[in-house]
Design an enzyme around this catalytic site. Structure first.
Site, PDB file in Angstrom:
ATOM      1  N   HIS A  34       0.734  -1.185  -0.141  1.00  8.91           N
ATOM      2  CA  HIS A  34       0.140   0.046   0.010  1.00  8.91           C
ATOM      3  C   HIS A  34       1.086   1.227  -0.079  1.00  8.91           C
ATOM      4  CE1 HIS A  34      -3.899  -1.673   0.125  1.00  8.91           C
ATOM      5  NE2 HIS A  34      -3.450  -2.685   1.005  1.00  8.91           N
ATOM      6  N   ALA A 121      -5.087 -15.254  -5.957  1.00  8.08           N
ATOM      7  CA  ALA A 121      -4.327 -15.356  -5.131  1.00  8.08           C
ATOM      8  C   ALA A 121      -3.386 -14.154  -4.681  1.00  8.08           C
ATOM      9  CB  ALA A 121      -3.351 -16.747  -5.411  1.00  8.08           C
ATOM     10  N   SER A 125      -2.437 -12.038 -11.847  1.00  9.83           N
ATOM     11  CA  SER A 125      -2.661 -12.754 -13.038  1.00  9.83           C
ATOM     12  C   SER A 125      -3.062 -11.510 -14.263  1.00  9.83           C
ATOM     13  CB  SER A 125      -3.780 -13.561 -13.152  1.00  9.83           C
ATOM     14  OG  SER A 125      -4.954 -13.286 -12.482  1.00  9.83           O
ATOM     15  N   SER A 126      -3.849 -10.563 -13.777  1.00  8.40           N
ATOM     16  CA  SER A 126      -4.464  -9.354 -14.750  1.00  8.40           C
ATOM     17  C   SER A 126      -3.024  -8.856 -15.109  1.00  8.40           C
ATOM     18  CB  SER A 126      -5.219  -8.619 -13.856  1.00  8.40           C
ATOM     19  OG  SER A 126      -4.707  -7.910 -12.778  1.00  8.40           O
ATOM     20  N   ASP A 170       2.421  -3.772 -10.008  1.00  5.47           N
ATOM     21  CA  ASP A 170       2.244  -5.334 -10.572  1.00  5.47           C
ATOM     22  C   ASP A 170       2.851  -5.353 -11.837  1.00  5.47           C
ATOM     23  OD1 ASP A 170       1.049  -5.570  -8.298  1.00  5.47           O
ATOM     24  OD2 ASP A 170      -1.003  -5.600  -9.058  1.00  5.47           O
TER      25      ASP A 170
END
Length: 383
Positions: A34, A121, A125-126, A170
């Site tokens: 965060h 999880a 994945s995105s 990410d």
């Protein structure tokens, strides 16, 4: 199974070999949670769970796409990137849309994609879907984009087309990963540095709670607003403050009276977490895993009590490891309210730990514990 099964499906579907096959990995974040949207540092790494893309250009502007793991397919046009009824496809269409907005000229493609990133999880994945397609289109149409440009297009696809207000970590980790290393990414200016994390006697294990509490999305937006409010109040008294990186605990103490208790605790967490990443990186340089692990536990404590984004299942799994000498560090990972804990564990004691955690979790929550042992790998690349 991967990527062979993806290539086989491509040949079956399109009666030709793919031009290229691309591997786009998931990611973990060892510390720095965060902090990405608070101009702080994060410490992610690419992992050996990935999405694979078998792709070839088409002579027209149509995109024929097969989602291997979902046994689903669709067709859309490069000329008209509108949202699909298949939610999985919007991550791909979003990339096409952002590439076009950036002025790139390219045609359609045939694509089969799928992989072994566990869904839900919290290992992104995105982001792997977005970075993998950005990389693949850049390659087959020779667009000449830099790695950072592909990261920014992938993030924009998720922000603008999918509508998720994520930070850049990410996609950055999926693209820039390096084997046996973590990346310290400065989310203020996107500068980055690799830190080797040699784990000859340890493994990284993700323990999946198997829950996703519905608080997640609304609370995520609330935390962002609380952090903005905290920074605004500090900057009112200290005009030199432009971001959380400029804030000290001393400043916070002087402004505390003007804050609600919630905003104060969010601020205390963010300042502490930015500091923890720096200490953790120094510990890696000294090959001091014990200090690194201690910082992971401190992060979890902050996420649990000050940032309030944990949940009972995550806290339970972290608490189970605290008195176990085989565990270097453990904490919740990701947005919170479910998902995984990330743990650094002695290899020799892994089986014993998993047995202990599985039995305890089953007894406490009547739920099977799913776990993944992951290795740190290179980022998005040609297979």
């Amino acid at each position: 199974m991967y990527p062979e099964s993806i290539i086989k499906k491509f040949v079956e579907t399109f009666s030709a070999e793919p031009t290229i096959t691309v591997r786009a990995p998931g990611r973990i974040n060892l510390i720095g949670e965060h902090t990405d949207y608070n101009d702080g540092y994060v410490l992610p790494a690419s992992i050996d769970k990935a999405i694979y893309f078998a792709i070839s250009p088409r002579p027209d502007n149509e995109c024929h796409v097969v989602a291997f793991d979902l046994d689903s397919s669709t067709v859309f046009s490069v000329d008209n990137p509108v949202a699909s009824e298949h939610s999985w496809c919007n991550y791909l269409i979003g990339v096409v849309d952002e590439l076009q907005k950036a002025g790139n000229q390219f045609g359609g493609f045939n694509l089969v994609f799928g992989g072994d990133i566990p869904l839900g999880a919290g290992v992104s994945s995105s982001a792997a879907v977005e970075t993998g397609l950005s990389f693949a289109i850049n390659h087959i149409y020779e667009l000449g984009l830099s790695t950072l440009q592909m990261v920014q297009i992938s993030k924009a696809a998720e922000n603008n087309f999918v509508g998720v207000n994520c930070g850049i970590m990410d996609q950055f980790a999926s693209m820039f990963g390096k084997k046996d290393s973590v990346i310290r990414l400065d989310c203020r200016d996107l500068s980055y540095q690799y830190f080797p994390i040699a784990l000859p006697d340890h493994v990284v294990v993700l323990c999946n709670t198997g829950v996703k509490h519905s608080l997640g999305d609304s609370e995520y937006n609330t935390r962002r607003l609380e952090c903005e409010e905290g920074l605004r109040l500090i900057a009112t008294q200290f005009p030199e403050v432009k971001s959380w990186r400029d804030v000290s605990f001393d400043m916070l103490a002087q402004v505390q009276a003007s804050m609600t208790d919630a905003v104060y605790r969010r601020a205390r967490y963010v300042i502490g977490e930015i500091e923890r990443v720096e200490v953790a990186c120094e510990a890696l340089l000294q090959h001091d895993l014990a200090t690194f692990g201690q910082k992971m536990y401190e992060t979890h404590h902050g996420l649990q009590h000050d940032y309030e984004v944990s949940c009972p299942e995550l806290d339970f799994l972290v608490d189970q490891t605290k008195d176990n000498p085989a565990v270097i560090g453990s904490r919740m990972m990701g947005g919170g309210f479910g998902g995984c804990t990330v743990n650094i564990v002695e290899k020799a004691q892994l089986d014993a730990l998993i047995t202990q955690l599985t039995e305890a979790y089953q007894k406490e929550y009547n739920r099977e514990l799913v776990y993944y042992v992951v290795a740190l790998t290179n980022g998005t690349e040609l297979v």
